[in-house]
Design a protein around this motif. Structure first.
Motif, PDB file in Angstrom:
ATOM      1  N   THR A 128      16.190  13.927  49.073  1.00 47.08           N
ATOM      2  CA  THR A 128      15.168  12.987  48.611  1.00 47.08           C
ATOM      3  C   THR A 128      14.334  12.474  49.769  1.00 47.08           C
ATOM      4  OG1 THR A 128      16.766  11.193  48.748  1.00 47.08           O
ATOM      5  CG2 THR A 128      16.483  12.279  46.599  1.00 47.08           C
ATOM      6  N   SER A 129      14.929  12.475  50.976  1.00 45.36           N
ATOM      7  CA  SER A 129      14.170  12.097  52.174  1.00 45.36           C
ATOM      8  C   SER A 129      14.704  12.879  53.356  1.00 45.36           C
ATOM      9  CB  SER A 129      14.254  10.589  52.426  1.00 45.36           C
ATOM     10  OG  SER A 129      15.571  10.241  52.808  1.00 45.36           O
ATOM     11  N   LEU A 130      13.839  13.058  54.347  1.00 47.22           N
ATOM     12  CA  LEU A 130      14.207  13.820  55.550  1.00 47.22           C
ATOM     13  C   LEU A 130      13.982  12.929  56.760  1.00 47.22           C
ATOM     14  CD1 LEU A 130      12.362  17.112  54.558  1.00 47.22           C
ATOM     15  CD2 LEU A 130      14.809  16.675  54.374  1.00 47.22           C
ATOM     16  N   GLU A 131      14.986  12.834  57.586  1.00 43.92           N
ATOM     17  CA  GLU A 131      14.937  11.957  58.757  1.00 43.92           C
ATOM     18  C   GLU A 131      14.242  12.649  59.926  1.00 43.92           C
ATOM     19  OE1 GLU A 131      15.819   8.772  58.622  1.00 43.92           O
ATOM     20  OE2 GLU A 131      16.246   9.176  56.505  1.00 43.92           O
ATOM     21  N   PRO A 132      13.717  11.870  60.888  1.00 43.19           N
ATOM     22  CA  PRO A 132      13.071  12.455  62.074  1.00 43.19           C
ATOM     23  C   PRO A 132      13.990  13.433  62.797  1.00 43.19           C
ATOM     24  CG  PRO A 132      12.618  10.112  61.969  1.00 43.19           C
ATOM     25  CD  PRO A 132      13.627  10.409  60.884  1.00 43.19           C
ATOM     26  N   GLY A 133      13.423  14.535  63.224  1.00 41.91           N
ATOM     27  CA  GLY A 133      14.160  15.580  63.928  1.00 41.91           C
ATOM     28  C   GLY A 133      14.637  16.697  63.019  1.00 41.91           C
ATOM     29  N   THR A 134      14.577  16.491  61.722  1.00 42.65           N
ATOM     30  CA  THR A 134      15.022  17.508  60.772  1.00 42.65           C
ATOM     31  C   THR A 134      14.050  18.685  60.779  1.00 42.65           C
ATOM     32  OG1 THR A 134      15.930  15.782  59.351  1.00 42.65           O
ATOM     33  CG2 THR A 134      15.647  17.962  58.366  1.00 42.65           C
ATOM     34  N   GLN A 135      14.602  19.880  60.835  1.00 42.87           N
ATOM     35  CA  GLN A 135      13.799  21.101  60.776  1.00 42.87           C
ATOM     36  C   GLN A 135      13.354  21.320  59.334  1.00 42.87           C
ATOM     37  OE1 GLN A 135      13.398  23.017  63.628  1.00 42.87           O
ATOM     38  NE2 GLN A 135      12.246  24.674  62.717  1.00 42.87           N
ATOM     39  N   VAL A 136      12.055  21.578  59.124  1.00 40.45           N
ATOM     40  CA  VAL A 136      11.517  21.772  57.774  1.00 40.45           C
ATOM     41  C   VAL A 136      10.682  23.046  57.698  1.00 40.45           C
ATOM     42  CG1 VAL A 136      11.482  19.310  57.172  1.00 40.45           C
ATOM     43  CG2 VAL A 136       9.490  20.342  58.276  1.00 40.45           C
ATOM     44  N   GLN A 137      10.464  23.451  56.459  1.00 45.35           N
ATOM     45  CA  GLN A 137       9.583  24.595  56.205  1.00 45.35           C
ATOM     46  C   GLN A 137       8.560  24.177  55.152  1.00 45.35           C
ATOM     47  OE1 GLN A 137      11.428  28.192  54.795  1.00 45.35           O
ATOM     48  NE2 GLN A 137       9.668  29.409  55.430  1.00 45.35           N
ATOM     49  N   VAL A 138       7.312  24.619  55.354  1.00 42.21           N
ATOM     50  CA  VAL A 138       6.225  24.275  54.439  1.00 42.21           C
ATOM     51  C   VAL A 138       6.272  25.199  53.226  1.00 42.21           C
ATOM     52  CG1 VAL A 138       3.725  24.081  54.162  1.00 42.21           C
ATOM     53  CG2 VAL A 138       4.780  23.493  56.352  1.00 42.21           C
ATOM     54  N   LEU A 139       6.352  24.583  52.033  1.00 43.70           N
ATOM     55  CA  LEU A 139       6.316  25.358  50.781  1.00 43.70           C
ATOM     56  C   LEU A 139       4.908  25.525  50.260  1.00 43.70           C
ATOM     57  CD1 LEU A 139       9.226  24.153  48.460  1.00 43.70           C
ATOM     58  CD2 LEU A 139       8.998  26.286  49.696  1.00 43.70           C
ATOM     59  N   ALA A 140       4.098  24.474  50.405  1.00 43.92           N
ATOM     60  CA  ALA A 140       2.732  24.504  49.877  1.00 43.92           C
ATOM     61  C   ALA A 140       1.908  23.432  50.575  1.00 43.92           C
ATOM     62  CB  ALA A 140       2.738  24.258  48.375  1.00 43.92           C
ATOM     63  N   ILE A 141       0.605  23.553  50.408  1.00 38.21           N
ATOM     64  CA  ILE A 141      -0.315  22.525  50.893  1.00 38.21           C
ATOM     65  C   ILE A 141      -1.042  21.984  49.677  1.00 38.21           C
ATOM     66  CG2 ILE A 141      -2.319  22.024  52.330  1.00 38.21           C
ATOM     67  CD1 ILE A 141       0.098  22.757  54.004  1.00 38.21           C
ATOM     68  N   ARG A 142      -0.939  20.689  49.454  1.00 44.18           N
ATOM     69  CA  ARG A 142      -1.640  20.035  48.339  1.00 44.18           C
ATOM     70  C   ARG A 142      -2.590  19.015  48.932  1.00 44.18           C
ATOM     71  NH1 ARG A 142       3.629  19.856  45.379  1.00 44.18           N
ATOM     72  NH2 ARG A 142       3.619  21.792  44.204  1.00 44.18           N
ATOM     73  N   GLY A 143      -3.856  19.363  48.931  1.00 41.53           N
ATOM     74  CA  GLY A 143      -4.847  18.489  49.550  1.00 41.53           C
ATOM     75  C   GLY A 143      -4.625  18.463  51.045  1.00 41.53           C
ATOM     76  N   ALA A 144      -4.351  17.271  51.581  1.00 41.57           N
ATOM     77  CA  ALA A 144      -4.085  17.128  53.012  1.00 41.57           C
ATOM     78  C   ALA A 144      -2.616  16.847  53.273  1.00 41.57           C
ATOM     79  CB  ALA A 144      -4.940  16.008  53.583  1.00 41.57           C
ATOM     80  N   THR A 145      -1.737  17.215  52.327  1.00 42.26           N
ATOM     81  CA  THR A 145      -0.309  16.951  52.438  1.00 42.26           C
ATOM     82  C   THR A 145       0.472  18.254  52.405  1.00 42.26           C
ATOM     83  OG1 THR A 145      -0.602  14.836  51.321  1.00 42.26           O
ATOM     84  CG2 THR A 145       1.636  15.700  51.412  1.00 42.26           C
ATOM     85  N   ALA A 146       1.384  18.396  53.356  1.00 39.51           N
ATOM     86  CA  ALA A 146       2.266  19.557  53.380  1.00 39.51           C
ATOM     87  C   ALA A 146       3.504  19.233  52.551  1.00 39.51           C
ATOM     88  CB  ALA A 146       2.663  19.889  54.800  1.00 39.51           C
ATOM     89  N   VAL A 147       3.826  20.085  51.597  1.00 40.64           N
ATOM     90  CA  VAL A 147       5.027  19.935  50.798  1.00 40.64           C
ATOM     91  C   VAL A 147       6.129  20.723  51.499  1.00 40.64           C
ATOM     92  CG1 VAL A 147       6.076  20.300  48.532  1.00 40.64           C
ATOM     93  CG2 VAL A 147       3.662  19.712  48.702  1.00 40.64           C
ATOM     94  N   VAL A 148       7.201  20.015  51.905  1.00 41.33           N
ATOM     95  CA  VAL A 148       8.216  20.641  52.763  1.00 41.33           C
ATOM     96  C   VAL A 148       9.601  20.571  52.123  1.00 41.33           C
ATOM     97  CG1 VAL A 148       6.933  20.152  54.878  1.00 41.33           C
ATOM     98  CG2 VAL A 148       8.603  18.500  54.053  1.00 41.33           C
ATOM     99  N   ILE A 149      10.475  21.428  52.628  1.00 38.23           N
ATOM    100  CA  ILE A 149      11.900  21.430  52.292  1.00 38.23           C
ATOM    101  C   ILE A 149      12.669  21.541  53.588  1.00 38.23           C
ATOM    102  CG2 ILE A 149      11.633  22.428  49.992  1.00 38.23           C
ATOM    103  CD1 ILE A 149      12.406  25.148  51.261  1.00 38.23           C
ATOM    104  N   PRO A 150      13.930  21.137  53.597  1.00 41.07           N
ATOM    105  CA  PRO A 150      14.727  21.354  54.808  1.00 41.07           C
ATOM    106  C   PRO A 150      14.842  22.846  55.095  1.00 41.07           C
ATOM    107  CG  PRO A 150      15.886  19.923  53.235  1.00 41.07           C
ATOM    108  CD  PRO A 150      14.672  20.449  52.554  1.00 41.07           C
TER     109      PRO A 150
END
Length: 156
Positions: A128-150
């Motif tokens: 539900t939330s990702l803390e600083p330092g967590t490695q993420v991957q971009v799933l999509a770009i919606r507007g100016a927001t990157a939708v990410v997952i761990p």
């Protein structure tokens, strides 16, 4: 009607010029095929073929060119296209690290290309939330927001 038959070559030339002009604006080879078909109609008229047969010859040759030649020309035209993704498309699949806690409503990530993006966690993610330092991957770009997952989720 005699004038039309006698000066049919002028009609063919006007059609050819019209089709070539439209082709230069559209660049999709449709009107080029029609122009070539009109040129074949013009040649048949110069050989003494009756006017009605000229139009049939022009129409048939245009259809054949559209069906047989145009697809090959389009393939050749697109053959040299750059397959590399660019802009937003290049960011999908990119990895990065969380800079500011990312939740479903906001946060920030720094991608490996050095860009800082506003981010949100993907709705179907188990996190539900990702803390600083967590490695993420971009799933999509919606507007100016990157939708990410761990990034760990994608590794499995």
């Amino acid at each position: 009607m005699d004038w039309v038959v006698e000066y049919s070559w002028i009609i063919w030339l006007v059609l050819i010029l019209l089709f070539v002009t439209i082709e230069m604006l559209s660049l999709e080879f449709t009107f080029l095929m029609l122009a070539i078909g009109s040129a074949i109609g013009l040649l048949s008229g110069l050989l003494g073929v009756p006017l009605w047969a000229q139009f049939l010859i022009a129409a048939a040759s245009s259809v054949l060119l559209l069906l047989l030649v145009r697809p090959s020309l389009l393939r050749l035209l697109r053959k040299g296209a750059d397959p590399a993704k660019s802009n937003v498309d290049a960011l999908v699949g990119a990895t990065g690290r969380v800079v500011q806690t990312v939740s479903g409503h906001g946060g920030q990530v720094k991608l490996t290309n050095g860009e800082l993006w506003t981010a949100s966690v993907a709705p179907d993610s188990t996190a539900t939330s990702l803390e600083p330092g967590t490695q993420v991957q971009v799933l999509a770009i919606r507007g100016a927001t990157a939708v990410v997952i761990p990034a760990e989720r994608n590794a499995s």
